[in-house]
Design a protein around this motif. Structure first.
Motif, PDB file in Angstrom:
ATOM      1  N   ASP A 146      -7.023 -71.863 -63.588  1.00 52.53           N
ATOM      2  CA  ASP A 146      -6.837 -70.550 -64.201  1.00 52.53           C
ATOM      3  C   ASP A 146      -5.447 -69.963 -63.957  1.00 52.53           C
ATOM      4  N   LEU A 147      -4.569 -70.692 -63.292  1.00 54.54           N
ATOM      5  CA  LEU A 147      -3.217 -70.210 -63.015  1.00 54.54           C
ATOM      6  C   LEU A 147      -2.189 -71.014 -63.800  1.00 54.54           C
ATOM      7  N   THR A 148      -1.120 -70.338 -64.200  1.00 54.36           N
ATOM      8  CA  THR A 148       0.015 -71.057 -64.765  1.00 54.36           C
ATOM      9  C   THR A 148       0.816 -71.652 -63.614  1.00 54.36           C
ATOM     10  N   HIS A 149       1.704 -72.577 -63.940  1.00 57.03           N
ATOM     11  CA  HIS A 149       2.568 -73.144 -62.902  1.00 57.03           C
ATOM     12  C   HIS A 149       3.396 -72.032 -62.247  1.00 57.03           C
ATOM     13  N   GLU A 150       3.884 -71.098 -63.045  1.00 65.15           N
ATOM     14  CA  GLU A 150       4.700 -70.007 -62.516  1.00 65.15           C
ATOM     15  C   GLU A 150       3.896 -69.122 -61.567  1.00 65.15           C
ATOM     16  N   GLU A 151       2.652 -68.837 -61.912  1.00 64.23           N
ATOM     17  CA  GLU A 151       1.787 -68.038 -61.024  1.00 64.23           C
ATOM     18  C   GLU A 151       1.526 -68.792 -59.723  1.00 64.23           C
ATOM     19  N   PHE A 152       1.302 -70.096 -59.820  1.00 61.88           N
ATOM     20  CA  PHE A 152       1.109 -70.930 -58.632  1.00 61.88           C
ATOM     21  C   PHE A 152       2.334 -70.842 -57.716  1.00 61.88           C
ATOM     22  N   VAL A 153       3.513 -71.075 -58.279  1.00 67.28           N
ATOM     23  CA  VAL A 153       4.746 -71.057 -57.486  1.00 67.28           C
ATOM     24  C   VAL A 153       4.955 -69.690 -56.849  1.00 67.28           C
ATOM     25  N   THR A 204       6.578 -89.343 -64.484  1.00 70.50           N
ATOM     26  CA  THR A 204       6.514 -88.513 -63.284  1.00 70.50           C
ATOM     27  C   THR A 204       5.067 -88.145 -63.018  1.00 70.50           C
ATOM     28  N   LEU A 205       4.790 -87.781 -61.778  1.00 66.30           N
ATOM     29  CA  LEU A 205       3.448 -87.355 -61.401  1.00 66.30           C
ATOM     30  C   LEU A 205       3.241 -85.900 -61.799  1.00 66.30           C
ATOM     31  N   ALA A 206       2.032 -85.551 -62.122  1.00 66.28           N
ATOM     32  CA  ALA A 206       1.716 -84.198 -62.564  1.00 66.28           C
ATOM     33  C   ALA A 206       1.197 -83.357 -61.407  1.00 66.28           C
ATOM     34  N   TYR A 207       2.100 -82.965 -60.505  1.00 63.87           N
ATOM     35  CA  TYR A 207       1.753 -82.064 -59.409  1.00 63.87           C
ATOM     36  C   TYR A 207       2.577 -80.800 -59.549  1.00 63.87           C
ATOM     37  N   ASP A 208       2.020 -79.704 -59.051  1.00 61.91           N
ATOM     38  CA  ASP A 208       2.721 -78.428 -59.132  1.00 61.91           C
ATOM     39  C   ASP A 208       3.703 -78.225 -57.994  1.00 61.91           C
ATOM     40  N   GLY A 209       3.579 -79.013 -56.964  1.00 61.32           N
ATOM     41  CA  GLY A 209       4.496 -78.928 -55.831  1.00 61.32           C
ATOM     42  C   GLY A 209       4.095 -79.911 -54.756  1.00 61.32           C
ATOM     43  N   VAL A 210       4.998 -80.076 -53.812  1.00 58.24           N
ATOM     44  CA  VAL A 210       4.735 -80.934 -52.660  1.00 58.24           C
ATOM     45  C   VAL A 210       5.148 -80.167 -51.417  1.00 58.24           C
ATOM     46  N   ALA A 211       4.269 -80.144 -50.432  1.00 57.72           N
ATOM     47  CA  ALA A 211       4.607 -79.577 -49.131  1.00 57.72           C
ATOM     48  C   ALA A 211       4.875 -80.743 -48.189  1.00 57.72           C
ATOM     49  N   GLU A 212       6.002 -80.701 -47.499  1.00 62.72           N
ATOM     50  CA  GLU A 212       6.308 -81.716 -46.501  1.00 62.72           C
ATOM     51  C   GLU A 212       6.246 -81.074 -45.130  1.00 62.72           C
ATOM     52  N   LEU A 213       5.467 -81.696 -44.251  1.00 62.38           N
ATOM     53  CA  LEU A 213       5.323 -81.216 -42.885  1.00 62.38           C
ATOM     54  C   LEU A 213       5.673 -82.343 -41.926  1.00 62.38           C
ATOM     55  N   GLU A 221      -5.542 -70.818 -49.338  1.00 61.08           N
ATOM     56  CA  GLU A 221      -5.260 -71.898 -50.288  1.00 61.08           C
ATOM     57  C   GLU A 221      -6.208 -71.863 -51.480  1.00 61.08           C
ATOM     58  N   GLU A 222      -7.421 -71.389 -51.260  1.00 62.10           N
ATOM     59  CA  GLU A 222      -8.403 -71.290 -52.347  1.00 62.10           C
ATOM     60  C   GLU A 222      -7.921 -70.360 -53.460  1.00 62.10           C
ATOM     61  N   LYS A 223      -6.996 -69.460 -53.148  1.00 66.31           N
ATOM     62  CA  LYS A 223      -6.501 -68.498 -54.127  1.00 66.31           C
ATOM     63  C   LYS A 223      -5.525 -69.095 -55.131  1.00 66.31           C
ATOM     64  N   PHE A 224      -4.939 -70.261 -54.801  1.00 63.93           N
ATOM     65  CA  PHE A 224      -3.948 -70.816 -55.722  1.00 63.93           C
ATOM     66  C   PHE A 224      -4.024 -72.329 -55.899  1.00 63.93           C
ATOM     67  N   LEU A 225      -4.737 -73.037 -55.032  1.00 64.36           N
ATOM     68  CA  LEU A 225      -4.827 -74.498 -55.110  1.00 64.36           C
ATOM     69  C   LEU A 225      -6.176 -74.977 -55.621  1.00 64.36           C
ATOM     70  N   VAL A 276       8.841 -78.043 -45.548  1.00 65.66           N
ATOM     71  CA  VAL A 276       9.690 -77.950 -46.724  1.00 65.66           C
ATOM     72  C   VAL A 276       8.803 -77.909 -47.956  1.00 65.66           C
ATOM     73  N   GLN A 277       9.178 -77.056 -48.903  1.00 67.21           N
ATOM     74  CA  GLN A 277       8.471 -77.006 -50.168  1.00 67.21           C
ATOM     75  C   GLN A 277       9.326 -77.670 -51.243  1.00 67.21           C
ATOM     76  N   LEU A 278       8.703 -78.570 -51.991  1.00 64.76           N
ATOM     77  CA  LEU A 278       9.380 -79.230 -53.104  1.00 64.76           C
ATOM     78  C   LEU A 278       8.767 -78.706 -54.401  1.00 64.76           C
ATOM     79  N   LEU A 279       9.613 -78.158 -55.255  1.00 66.02           N
ATOM     80  CA  LEU A 279       9.158 -77.619 -56.530  1.00 66.02           C
ATOM     81  C   LEU A 279       9.704 -78.490 -57.653  1.00 66.02           C
ATOM     82  N   PRO A 280       8.850 -78.904 -58.591  1.00 61.79           N
ATOM     83  CA  PRO A 280       9.317 -79.781 -59.667  1.00 61.79           C
ATOM     84  C   PRO A 280      10.282 -79.064 -60.601  1.00 61.79           C
TER      85      PRO A 280
END
Length: 113
Positions: free
Chosen positions: A13-20, A59-68, A93-97, A45-49
């Motif tokens: 229910d979120l756009t990519h922009e709302e997620f970011v 490319t893979l269809a992910y909205d972002g990658v978190a590196e820890l 996380e339930e609010k956006f993932l 680190v946050q990676l944003l496509p």
């Protein structure tokens, strides 16, 4: 050290922009604001496509990658089972993932150059 790459997909229910916006403006300050010692994470680190593409390369269809980065897998397990994560971070996380689509890759780095 172990690096966890966490591949993130937004809720339907979120756009990519709302997620970011939520991830970077609401969720990240919550994680960063945890009391010292609660987070056995050395680096985050946050990676944003981008909208870039190279013809012929998928490319893979992910909205972002978190590196820890953590000292070892035990620290990663401690983090994901800790009270701050299970009661605060995971709930947020339930609010956006779409957590059912989150994927993890555990790695060690072997720099070449």
């Amino acid at each position: 050290m172990i690096k966890l790459s966490v591949f993130l997909t937004r809720r339907a229910d979120l756009t990519h922009e709302e997620f970011v916006d939520y991830w970077t403006q609401q969720h990240t300050p919550m994680v960063a604001g945890l009391p010292g010692g609660e987070v056995p994470v050395r680096r985050y680190v946050q990676l944003l496509p981008t909208d870039d593409s190279i013809p012929g390369i998928d490319t893979l269809a992910y909205d972002g990658v978190a590196e820890l980065w953590v000292d070892d897998i035990a620290d990663a397990a401690h983090w994901f089972s800790s009270e701050p994560y299970t009661t605060t971070i995971a709930a947020d996380e339930e609010k956006f993932l779409d957590r059912s689509r989150t994927r993890f890759l555990y790695t060690t780095e072997h720099p070449i150059f």
